[in-house]
Design an enzyme around this catalytic site. Structure first.
Site: not given
Ligand SMILES: NC(=O)C1=CN([C@@H]2O[C@H](COP(=O)(O)OP(=O)(O)OC[C@H]3O[C@@H](n4cnc5c(N)ncnc54)[C@H](OP(=O)(O)O)[C@@H]3O)[C@@H](O)[C@H]2O)C=CC1
Ligand SMILES: N[C@@H](CC(=O)OP(=O)(O)O)C(=O)O
Length: 353
Positions: A56, A115, A144, A174, A228, A250, A257
């Site tokens: 990119s 994290r 997330c 996504s 996680k 998923r 979500h």
């Protein structure tokens, strides 16, 4: 403890000199959302540096009437940068975050790289804003799915001790990045046309299908995403013995979500009390119409800052037990918005180091 992206906070931010900000992963799903939010939230920026992969480099991005050329990652790119939003996966974060910090920047890292590092605050500003105080240059944005969950658990925990959470997630394409979202779109067209369904980004076709979250399987039978949720929820809520069990799936949704959550408290809590707590919590909207069987849906939250919660009900045989359903835009509140809120919180408390 509540944090609100209020006009007062905006005034505090404006009181600081504008910052030099960099986004690593600027062309990705989260990077693009960061660009939108930095503009709409009027984050105080004097110069914005955009970084992406070699493929990119040289592309021109239009941002706030400026044309910004995408650059490659190298040490010089962090010169005089105040804040870096790392958003290009944990491998890039592991390698480049220490370099950015050494050159004087504060890094807000969207990846999982740091994290669980005890020296790195893991922050959901509405839930544990106090954690930012101990940062040493890196602040981690949680997973997330975990951000969406803790946004609900935080205010409930401030009223009654939580000892067990069992949840199932319904995670959009996504969540695995821009390419996974594009793959769901193209394979859905193929499905309807009766043509080939072979996937390249996700392990299987998600078109009219679902499967266990595509993160790696651990030796304990849980996938990485599920672990996680366990470890990050404990850290954010400062509750190392909290029992958390997650089943992450998923689903063929493009964005946002959803989670079905079962919470066991140490003591009974009435539904009226739960509703009152959640209604008055920042970043949460209640959507529930039991007569109409209408509860939160991903389309309710797409592009929205708030998450939606509904279907609050007591466990059938346990007065200490609560069931609920939530949906949240994981690219926005689950990633970009939360990261910018962390930066805003740092500025409002003048905790740049
Ligand atoms: N998607 C989501 O819902 C969430 C994502 N996250 C985390 O945010 C991060 C970004 O995710 P997401 O935006 O979805 O991912 P995408 O796949 O959509 O984007 C990845 C970004 O990283 C860039 N990149 C890849 N390799 C390099 C490299 N060598 N040097 C510089 N930049 C590189 C890509 O550039 P290019 O376009 O040139 O390939 C792109 O800008 C990840 O760490 C992810 O775990 C966290 C929470 C939620
Ligand atoms: N939770 C994201 C994946 C992700 O980006 O997670 P993390 O930021 O924890 O690597 C998903 O829906 O798949």
């Amino acid at each position: 403890m509540s944090y609100s992206p209020s006009p007062i906070l905006s005034c505090c931010i404006l009181a600081y000199r504008p910052l030099k900000v960099a986004i690593v992963g600027a062309t990705g799903s989260v990077g693009q959302e960061l660009l939108k939010l930095l503009s709409t939230r009027k984050f105080p920026i004097r110069e914005l540096i955009l970084i992406a992969s070699p493929s990119s480099v040289g592309q021109v991005v239009q941002w706030n009437n400026q044309k910004i050329i995408i650059q490659a990652l190298n040490e010089a790119v962090f010169n005089n940068v105040d804040v870096v939003f790392m958003s290009a996966g944990s491998g890039i974060s592991f390698r480049w975050t220490p370099i950015a910090v050494a050159s004087g920047a504060i890094v807000i890292d969207n990846s999982s790289a740091f994290r669980l590092d005890p020296t790195v605050p893991l922050v959901v500003p509405e839930v544990n804003p106090q954690a930012i105080a101990y940062h040493q240059g890196i602040l981690a944005n949680p997973n997330c799915t975990t951000i969406l969950l803790t946004l609900v658990l935080g205010p409930l925990q401030s009223r009654g001790e939580i000892n067990k959470i069992v949840l199932s997630t319904y995670q959009s394409a996504s969540g695995a990045g821009t390419l996974a979202m594009q793959e769901l779109q193209s394979l859905s067209r193929n499905f309807l046309d009766g043509t080939e369904l072979s996937s390249h980004v996700l392990p299987y076709s998600l078109a009219f299908n679902l499967f266990l979250h595509n993160s790696s399987m651990q030796s304990n039978g849980y996938c990485e995403e599920e672990m996680k949720m366990v470890n990050e929820t404990r850290k954010i809520l400062s509750s190392s013995s909290l029992s958390v069990s997650a089943n992450c799936v998923r689903v063929p949704i493009l964005r946002a979500h959803s989670e079905a959550v079962n919470i066991t408290f140490n003591n009974p809590m009435s539904l009226d009390e739960v509703r009152a707590i959640l209604t008055s919590s920042t970043g949460i909207e209640i959507i529930e119409d039991f007569d109409g069987n209408r509860f939160p849906m991903p389309t309710d939250v797409n592009g929205r800052d708030s998450i939606a919660v509904g279907r609050l009900r007591k466990g059938l045989n346990d007065d200490n037990n609560l069931e609920l359903w939530l949906c949240g835009d994981q690219i926005r509140k689950g990633a970009a918005l939360n990261a910018i809120q962390i930066a805003e919180l740092l500025l409002s408390r003048d905790l740049r180091k």
